[in-house]
Structure formats: structure tokens, C-alpha cells
Write a protein that holds these residues in place. Structure first.
Motif, PDB file in Angstrom:
ATOM      1  N   LYS A 126      24.096  53.791  76.846  1.00 13.43           N
ATOM      2  CA  LYS A 126      24.588  55.227  78.180  1.00 13.43           C
ATOM      3  C   LYS A 126      23.159  55.446  78.175  1.00 13.43           C
ATOM      4  CE  LYS A 126      26.090  58.823  75.639  1.00 13.43           C
ATOM      5  NZ  LYS A 126      27.668  59.772  75.471  1.00 13.43           N
ATOM      6  N   PHE A 127      22.981  56.598  79.363  1.00  9.20           N
ATOM      7  CA  PHE A 127      22.093  56.836  79.188  1.00  9.20           C
ATOM      8  C   PHE A 127      21.805  58.424  80.926  1.00  9.20           C
ATOM      9  CE2 PHE A 127      21.753  54.947  83.471  1.00  9.20           C
ATOM     10  CZ  PHE A 127      21.733  55.961  84.974  1.00  9.20           C
ATOM     11  N   GLU A 128      21.056  59.227  79.775  1.00  7.48           N
ATOM     12  CA  GLU A 128      21.480  60.343  80.752  1.00  7.48           C
ATOM     13  C   GLU A 128      19.768  61.184  80.845  1.00  7.48           C
ATOM     14  OE1 GLU A 128      22.605  65.250  80.287  1.00  7.48           O
ATOM     15  OE2 GLU A 128      24.276  63.799  79.176  1.00  7.48           O
ATOM     16  N   ASP A 129      19.564  61.533  81.960  1.00  6.21           N
ATOM     17  CA  ASP A 129      18.142  61.904  82.852  1.00  6.21           C
ATOM     18  C   ASP A 129      17.540  60.877  81.753  1.00  6.21           C
ATOM     19  OD1 ASP A 129      18.663  64.014  83.909  1.00  6.21           O
ATOM     20  OD2 ASP A 129      18.809  65.579  82.238  1.00  6.21           O
ATOM     21  N   ASN A 130      16.634  61.367  80.989  1.00  6.18           N
ATOM     22  CA  ASN A 130      15.323  60.445  80.341  1.00  6.18           C
ATOM     23  C   ASN A 130      15.821  60.266  78.916  1.00  6.18           C
ATOM     24  OD1 ASN A 130      14.634  62.587  79.346  1.00  6.18           O
ATOM     25  ND2 ASN A 130      12.677  62.287  78.722  1.00  6.18           N
ATOM     26  N   LEU A 131      17.236  59.805  78.369  1.00  5.20           N
ATOM     27  CA  LEU A 131      17.398  60.067  77.272  1.00  5.20           C
ATOM     28  C   LEU A 131      18.380  58.414  76.847  1.00  5.20           C
ATOM     29  CD1 LEU A 131      18.463  63.467  75.872  1.00  5.20           C
ATOM     30  CD2 LEU A 131      16.031  62.510  75.462  1.00  5.20           C
ATOM     31  N   GLY A 149      28.286  57.943  68.917  1.00  4.17           N
ATOM     32  CA  GLY A 149      27.949  59.462  69.707  1.00  4.17           C
ATOM     33  C   GLY A 149      27.285  60.159  68.701  1.00  4.17           C
ATOM     34  N   SER A 150      26.272  59.606  67.954  1.00  3.53           N
ATOM     35  CA  SER A 150      25.172  60.524  66.978  1.00  3.53           C
ATOM     36  C   SER A 150      24.044  60.639  68.163  1.00  3.53           C
ATOM     37  CB  SER A 150      24.708  59.376  66.346  1.00  3.53           C
ATOM     38  OG  SER A 150      24.067  58.688  66.400  1.00  3.53           O
ATOM     39  N   SER A 151      22.643  61.180  67.777  1.00  2.14           N
ATOM     40  CA  SER A 151      21.592  61.655  68.517  1.00  2.14           C
ATOM     41  C   SER A 151      21.000  59.740  69.632  1.00  2.14           C
ATOM     42  CB  SER A 151      20.238  62.631  67.874  1.00  2.14           C
ATOM     43  OG  SER A 151      19.649  61.115  66.792  1.00  2.14           O
ATOM     44  N   PRO A 152      19.996  60.320  70.604  1.00  2.00           N
ATOM     45  CA  PRO A 152      20.055  59.750  71.430  1.00  2.00           C
ATOM     46  C   PRO A 152      18.605  58.535  70.428  1.00  2.00           C
ATOM     47  CG  PRO A 152      19.516  61.460  72.173  1.00  2.00           C
ATOM     48  CD  PRO A 152      19.745  62.483  70.884  1.00  2.00           C
TER      49      PRO A 152
END
Length: 257
Positions: free
Chosen positions: A117-122, A132-135
């Protein structure tokens, strides 16, 4: 540096010396930035450090040779630099490109593995997505392959010996290919890090860069085949040291000791 488009007309070499000198000074301020900004990227830092001396040498050759590749080199640096710093200096353009590359990298990855999955630039991938850990990765401007694309833009556009149609056709082939290859690189790095096959330093700074280098060398060979004028310019550049002047003679004495 853009005066390289106008050859070796009166006063232009002196103008380009100033341009090369300013460019070298700018690079001297970027070594630490490149190293820390890209997570301890030794490769980029070393290239930047070596580049300072290369740029200074080009400034010196502006005054000591009349080879046609010297103004071409200035036009290469001027063209690529102007476009790069324009994109980097306008936040909406820079951020838009980063977000587009992030989205496309994640979409390409999802073709082979749904744990993404992605969100903005992560980007979250592999175990980071599952737990569900850090990017897993953060896409930055350097991850967009803009440098590689502009390298070829800079190399090809100033070739005045080549008709503009052939130059544009070659660039219209190269830019999409480089963009897609970069998506593969990004997806591969995310996979390697997301599934703990290796860490980001090895995946990005060594495996990723090695793959990019191989791809660029292959593309250069393709360009040489269809734009042989570029090959002539490169050979001219590599042979600049053979026109001996003060610096070359001093270096020869040093290495003979």
C-alpha cells in the motif's frame, strides 16, 4: 554554461569558465547533503567529490583547447542543470513527480505481490504491510530517475550535428524506458526490504545502483548505435587529457615519480 550551444565564439569560453567554477563550488557544498539525505549513500557522495575535480578540469580546458566537445560539455551541464533545478525548485512540480512515481512503483509491485500500500510518498510492503509497522520506503526526488533522464536530455539536445527530429525521437524513446526501469528498481528495493531479504542500505545503495548502472550502460550503447555523433563527443572528452598543457605536464611528472 548554456553558452556552450553557441560554440567557441569570442568571450564565451571565459563565461563558461565562470559557469564551471560556480558549478564545482556548488557540488563542493553537496557532499554531506547527498550522503545523509539518501541514508548514508557513499556512492553518490564519492561521485560528488570526484565531480568537483572533473568540473574544475573542464573549466581549465575551456582556456587551453579548441576541441568542439568542450562547449558541448558546457551545454550538457547547462541543459540538464537548468531543467533539474527548475523542477527541484518548484515544490508543486517536485512533489507531484514524487507522488506519481510512488503510485506507479506501488502499482507495478502489486502486479506480483498484493502485500503493498502507499500513501503520499510512503510505501508499505511485505512484512511491514502485513504487520502494520513503519513504512518500508520513502520515495524522494532522487528516486524518480530524474537525474538519469536529464543526463540523456543534456547529452543529446546540444548535439548540433544531429537534426532536431532525430534528437527528439531518441529522447522520446529513452525517457519512457528509463522511467519504467526505475519503477522496476523501486519495486525491487521495496520487495527486498519489505521481506527482510536485506536492509535499505544494501538494497538501495548497492543492488539498486548496480542495476541502474547496468541499465544506463545498455542504453548508452543503444544511443551510440543510432546517434553515433554522441560517441564522437564522448571519445573527444575522454581524449582531452592528451592535449598536454600545464596541469597535464605536472600530473605526468607526479605519476612518473
Amino acid at each position: 554554461l548554456l553558452s556552450g550551444y553557441f560554440g567557441r565564439r569570442r568571450f564565451l569560453p571565459v563565461l563558461r569558465v565562470v559557469g564551471w567554477s560556480l558549478f564545482a563550488f556548488y557540488w563542493s557544498t553537496q557532499i554531506n547533503t547527498l550522503f545523509y539525505y539518501e541514508g548514508g549513500d557513499v556512492v553518490n557522495a564519492v561521485i560528488c567529490a570526484v565531480g568537483i575535480y572533473v568540473l574544475t578540469y573542464f573549466a581549465y580546458k575551456e582556456l587551453t583547447t579548441d576541441k568542439e566537445c568542450v562547449p558541448w560539455l558546457a551545454a550538457v551541464a547547462g541543459t540538464a542543470g537548468l531543467i533539474y533545478f527548475t523542477l527541484d525548485g518548484i515544490p508543486i512540480l517536485r512533489e507531484s513527480l514524487i507522488e506519481i512515481v510512488t503510485r506507479h512503483s506501488a502499482l507495478l509491485y502489486s502486479v506480483f505481490d498484493g502485500n503493498i500500500k502507499f500513501e503520499d510518498n510512503l510505501i508499505w510492503a511485505g512484512y511491514d504491510y502485513i504487520n502494520g509497522s513503519s513504512p518500508t520506503a520513502e520515495i524522494i526526488f532522487a528516486c524518480t530517475a530524474i537525474q538519469s533522464m536529464l543526463l540523456f536530455v543534456g547529452l543529446i539536445l546540444p548535439l548540433r550535428e544531429v537534426c532536431i527530429r532525430r534528437r527528439l525521437l531518441m529522447l522520446s524513446f529513452l525517457i519512457p524506458v528509463i522511467y519504467f526501469l526505475n519503477l522496476i528498481r523501486n519495486a525491487s528495493v521495496v520487495y527486498l526490504v519489505g521481506y527482510r531479504i536485506t536492509d535499505m542500505n544494501v538494497a538501495h545503495n548497492y543492488i539498486g545502483k548496480m542495476g541502474s548502472l547496468i541499465a544506463l550502460l545498455f542504453l548508452v550503447m543503444v544511443v551510440f548505435k543510432y546517434v553515433p555523433e554522441l560517441y564522437d563527443k564522448i571519445i573527444c572528452t575522454l581524449n582531452l587529457y592528451k592535449e598536454e598543457d600545464f596541469v597535464e605536464r605536472c600530473l605526468k611528472r607526479i605519476f612518473r615519480r
